[in-house]
Design a protein around this motif. Structure first.
Motif, mmCIF file in Angstrom:
data_model
loop_
_atom_site.group_PDB
_atom_site.id
_atom_site.type_symbol
_atom_site.label_atom_id
_atom_site.label_comp_id
_atom_site.label_asym_id
_atom_site.label_seq_id
_atom_site.Cartn_x
_atom_site.Cartn_y
_atom_site.Cartn_z
ATOM 1 N N SER A 112 -2.741 -7.302 -4.016
ATOM 2 C CA SER A 112 -3.458 -6.592 -5.202
ATOM 3 C C SER A 112 -4.167 -5.324 -4.899
ATOM 4 C CB SER A 112 -3.863 -7.430 -6.406
ATOM 5 O OG SER A 112 -2.956 -8.209 -6.993
ATOM 6 N N LEU A 113 -5.187 -5.649 -3.758
ATOM 7 C CA LEU A 113 -5.877 -4.930 -3.435
ATOM 8 C C LEU A 113 -5.236 -3.660 -2.364
ATOM 9 C CD1 LEU A 113 -9.093 -7.060 -2.391
ATOM 10 C CD2 LEU A 113 -8.984 -5.253 -4.503
ATOM 11 N N ALA A 114 -4.051 -4.238 -1.921
ATOM 12 C CA ALA A 114 -3.574 -3.271 -0.987
ATOM 13 C C ALA A 114 -2.647 -2.084 -1.824
ATOM 14 C CB ALA A 114 -2.495 -3.854 -0.142
ATOM 15 N N THR A 115 -2.161 -2.589 -2.871
ATOM 16 C CA THR A 115 -1.278 -1.700 -3.805
ATOM 17 C C THR A 115 -2.282 -0.962 -4.575
ATOM 18 O OG1 THR A 115 0.294 -3.583 -4.104
ATOM 19 C CG2 THR A 115 0.189 -1.869 -5.701
ATOM 20 N N LEU A 116 -3.557 -1.421 -4.999
ATOM 21 C CA LEU A 116 -4.287 -0.453 -5.694
ATOM 22 C C LEU A 116 -4.838 0.410 -4.716
ATOM 23 C CD1 LEU A 116 -6.142 -3.182 -8.099
ATOM 24 C CD2 LEU A 116 -4.685 -1.166 -8.951
ATOM 25 N N ILE A 131 -4.937 4.478 -5.341
ATOM 26 C CA ILE A 131 -6.402 4.975 -5.723
ATOM 27 C C ILE A 131 -6.230 6.355 -4.601
ATOM 28 C CG2 ILE A 131 -8.650 4.846 -5.411
ATOM 29 C CD1 ILE A 131 -8.507 2.259 -6.518
ATOM 30 N N LEU A 132 -5.934 5.886 -3.378
ATOM 31 C CA LEU A 132 -5.821 6.970 -2.454
ATOM 32 C C LEU A 132 -5.049 8.110 -2.531
ATOM 33 C CD1 LEU A 132 -6.334 5.100 0.781
ATOM 34 C CD2 LEU A 132 -8.114 6.401 -0.180
ATOM 35 N N ALA A 133 -3.903 7.975 -3.196
ATOM 36 C CA ALA A 133 -2.987 8.851 -3.588
ATOM 37 C C ALA A 133 -3.419 9.565 -4.636
ATOM 38 C CB ALA A 133 -1.457 8.399 -3.883
ATOM 39 N N ARG A 134 -4.112 8.975 -5.663
ATOM 40 C CA ARG A 134 -4.498 9.793 -6.686
ATOM 41 C C ARG A 134 -5.615 10.927 -6.349
ATOM 42 N NH1 ARG A 134 -0.382 8.994 -7.596
ATOM 43 N NH2 ARG A 134 0.397 7.448 -8.721
ATOM 44 N N LEU A 135 -6.515 10.459 -5.498
ATOM 45 C CA LEU A 135 -7.587 10.970 -5.058
ATOM 46 C C LEU A 135 -7.041 12.310 -4.184
ATOM 47 C CD1 LEU A 135 -10.249 8.513 -3.922
ATOM 48 C CD2 LEU A 135 -10.153 10.171 -5.960
ATOM 49 N N ALA A 136 -6.133 11.934 -3.074
ATOM 50 C CA ALA A 136 -5.537 13.156 -2.563
ATOM 51 C C ALA A 136 -4.825 14.025 -3.432
ATOM 52 C CB ALA A 136 -4.661 12.526 -1.508
ATOM 53 N N HIS A 137 -4.214 13.624 -4.418
ATOM 54 C CA HIS A 137 -3.379 14.552 -5.290
ATOM 55 C C HIS A 137 -4.413 15.389 -6.095
ATOM 56 C CE1 HIS A 137 0.608 13.242 -4.106
ATOM 57 N NE2 HIS A 137 0.504 11.910 -4.864
ATOM 58 N N ALA A 138 -5.490 14.873 -6.511
ATOM 59 C CA ALA A 138 -6.735 15.323 -7.332
ATOM 60 C C ALA A 138 -7.214 16.734 -6.375
ATOM 61 C CB ALA A 138 -7.709 14.530 -7.789
ATOM 62 N N ARG A 139 -7.541 16.180 -5.084
ATOM 63 C CA ARG A 139 -8.076 17.072 -4.160
ATOM 64 C C ARG A 139 -7.088 18.519 -4.052
ATOM 65 N NH1 ARG A 139 -10.269 16.429 2.019
ATOM 66 N NH2 ARG A 139 -11.414 18.386 1.906
ATOM 67 N N ALA A 158 0.766 -1.211 0.001
ATOM 68 C CA ALA A 158 0.066 -0.108 0.081
ATOM 69 C C ALA A 158 0.899 1.445 -0.004
ATOM 70 C CB ALA A 158 -0.990 0.053 1.163
ATOM 71 N N LEU A 159 1.935 1.317 0.927
ATOM 72 C CA LEU A 159 3.017 2.577 0.890
ATOM 73 C C LEU A 159 3.461 2.573 -0.460
ATOM 74 C CD1 LEU A 159 4.538 2.135 4.352
ATOM 75 C CD2 LEU A 159 2.764 3.667 3.664
ATOM 76 N N LEU A 160 3.856 1.698 -1.152
ATOM 77 C CA LEU A 160 4.454 1.764 -2.449
ATOM 78 C C LEU A 160 3.399 2.199 -3.446
ATOM 79 C CD1 LEU A 160 6.664 -1.387 -2.717
ATOM 80 C CD2 LEU A 160 7.667 1.095 -2.385
ATOM 81 N N GLY A 161 2.342 1.679 -3.261
ATOM 82 C CA GLY A 161 1.190 2.148 -4.343
ATOM 83 C C GLY A 161 0.891 3.777 -4.043
ATOM 84 N N VAL A 162 1.117 4.099 -3.041
ATOM 85 C CA VAL A 162 1.052 5.508 -2.972
ATOM 86 C C VAL A 162 1.931 6.513 -3.930
ATOM 87 C CG1 VAL A 162 1.329 7.492 -1.431
ATOM 88 C CG2 VAL A 162 0.152 5.527 -0.553
#
Length: 133
Positions: free
Chosen positions: A107-111, A115-123, A59-63
């Protein structure tokens, strides 16, 4: 009345993700280190805690990664988990339901991290572009 709002020139509203090979190298090295630490402290007979630690790493790498890096990150973490966190160490095995569950968790942790990082960046980008109260 419409008031002009100045936008900074050259500001990048969304940070660029880290290159995929760097994410995969970090996943490989980090998974090896986590599993070695897990085996030294807890032992190889409890793969559930190793799965939780590797899911957190994924999850941390997915960010910081692209969506395209998620499958490779999950597979690398699973390879280390399967090869070194369960006895006999160094032997890859496939146990249908268990390994499918492990791959799904990673897979779910990475995704989820991506997804959380993309939402935070978009916000954050939206807040930079819109005028304040």
């Amino acid at each position: 009345m419409i008031e002009p709002v100045s936008l900074r020139i050259g500001a990048k509203p969304v940070p660029q993700p880290v290159a995929t090979p760097l994410v995969w190298a970090t996943a490989f090295g980090g998974a090896l280190a986590l599993v070695a630490l897990h085996n030294a402290l807890i032992g190889p007979n409890n793969p559930g805690t190793a799965l939780a630690a590797l899911s957190l790493l994924a999850a941390l790498l997915g960010v910081h990664a692209r969506f395209t890096a998620a499958p490779g990150t999950a597979v690398l973490c699973w390879l280390i988990l399967n090869g070194f966190a369960i006895p006999p160490a160094g032997t890859l095995t496939w146990t249908g339901h268990r390994d499918t569950f492990w791959l799904a968790c990673l897979s779910l942790a990475t995704l989820a991290g991506t997804i959380l990082a993309r939402l935070a960046h978009a916000r954050a980008a939206y807040r930079r572009v819109t005028p304040g109260p």
